[in-house]
Scaffold this motif. Structure first.
Motif, PDB file in Angstrom:
ATOM      1  N   UNK A  19       0.747  -1.147  -0.039  1.00 50.53           N
ATOM      2  CA  UNK A  19      -0.019  -0.144  -0.096  1.00 50.53           C
ATOM      3  C   UNK A  19       0.710   1.169  -0.037  1.00 50.53           C
ATOM      4  N   UNK A  20       0.995   1.960  -0.941  1.00 51.95           N
ATOM      5  CA  UNK A  20       1.695   2.916  -1.306  1.00 51.95           C
ATOM      6  C   UNK A  20       0.651   4.459  -0.701  1.00 51.95           C
ATOM      7  N   UNK A  21       1.454   5.370   0.056  1.00 52.22           N
ATOM      8  CA  UNK A  21       0.768   6.470   0.617  1.00 52.22           C
ATOM      9  C   UNK A  21       1.313   7.780  -0.052  1.00 52.22           C
ATOM     10  N   UNK A  22       0.561   8.851  -0.341  1.00 53.17           N
ATOM     11  CA  UNK A  22       0.816  10.029  -0.649  1.00 53.17           C
ATOM     12  C   UNK A  22       0.261  11.162   0.185  1.00 53.17           C
ATOM     13  N   UNK A  23       1.273  11.697   1.141  1.00 53.15           N
ATOM     14  CA  UNK A  23       0.826  12.728   1.711  1.00 53.15           C
ATOM     15  C   UNK A  23       1.010  14.247   1.253  1.00 53.15           C
ATOM     16  N   UNK A  24       0.187  14.889   1.346  1.00 53.27           N
ATOM     17  CA  UNK A  24       0.149  16.409   0.941  1.00 53.27           C
ATOM     18  C   UNK A  24       0.340  17.476   2.183  1.00 53.27           C
TER      19      UNK A  24
END
Length: 124
Positions: A19-24
């Motif tokens: 599971x990849x996460x992208x945090x802004x």
């Protein structure tokens, strides 16, 4: 300016999940379209999947759609890419990208902001 940071990559065997996460962070992220791209060694960067602010999803291919799921969390500042049944051909650096205005989400030149990427390696 919006900053993006990916996490969750790694080395796994074929058939595993990640599971990849992208945090802004940074300026308000409201209304942005967010996408996942990947770039395999020696290959061009390619669109994987994207999601609108309201949750409408586009996948690159039916094969990706069958194994990957893109989603946002409740505060919409994080976007995820759940990848199941990984294959060696999924090996690539995965990037998160965002744009406030999108015409064709599959075009990498549409995106204003990119994360540094996270490596996914799938062994056979």
């Amino acid at each position: 300016q919006v900053q993006l940071a990916e996490s969750g990559g790694g080395l796994v065997q074929a058939g595993a999940s990640l599971r990849l996460s992208c945090a802004a962070s940074g300026r308000p992220f409201s209304g942005y379209y967010t996408a996942w791209f990947r770039q395999a060694p020696g290959a061009e960067i390619e669109f994987v999947a994207g999601i609108t602010w309201k949750g409408q999803i586009t996948y690159a291919t039916d094969s990706v759609k069958a194994r990957f799921t893109v989603s946002r969390n409740a505060d919409k500042k994080n976007v995820y890419l759940q990848m199941n049944n990984l294959k060696p051909e999924d090996t690539a650096v995965y990037y998160c990208a965002a744009t406030s205005i999108v015409d064709d989400p599959r075009r990498d030149d549409e995106y204003e902001t990119w994360g540094p990427g996270t490596q996914v390696t799938v062994s056979s």
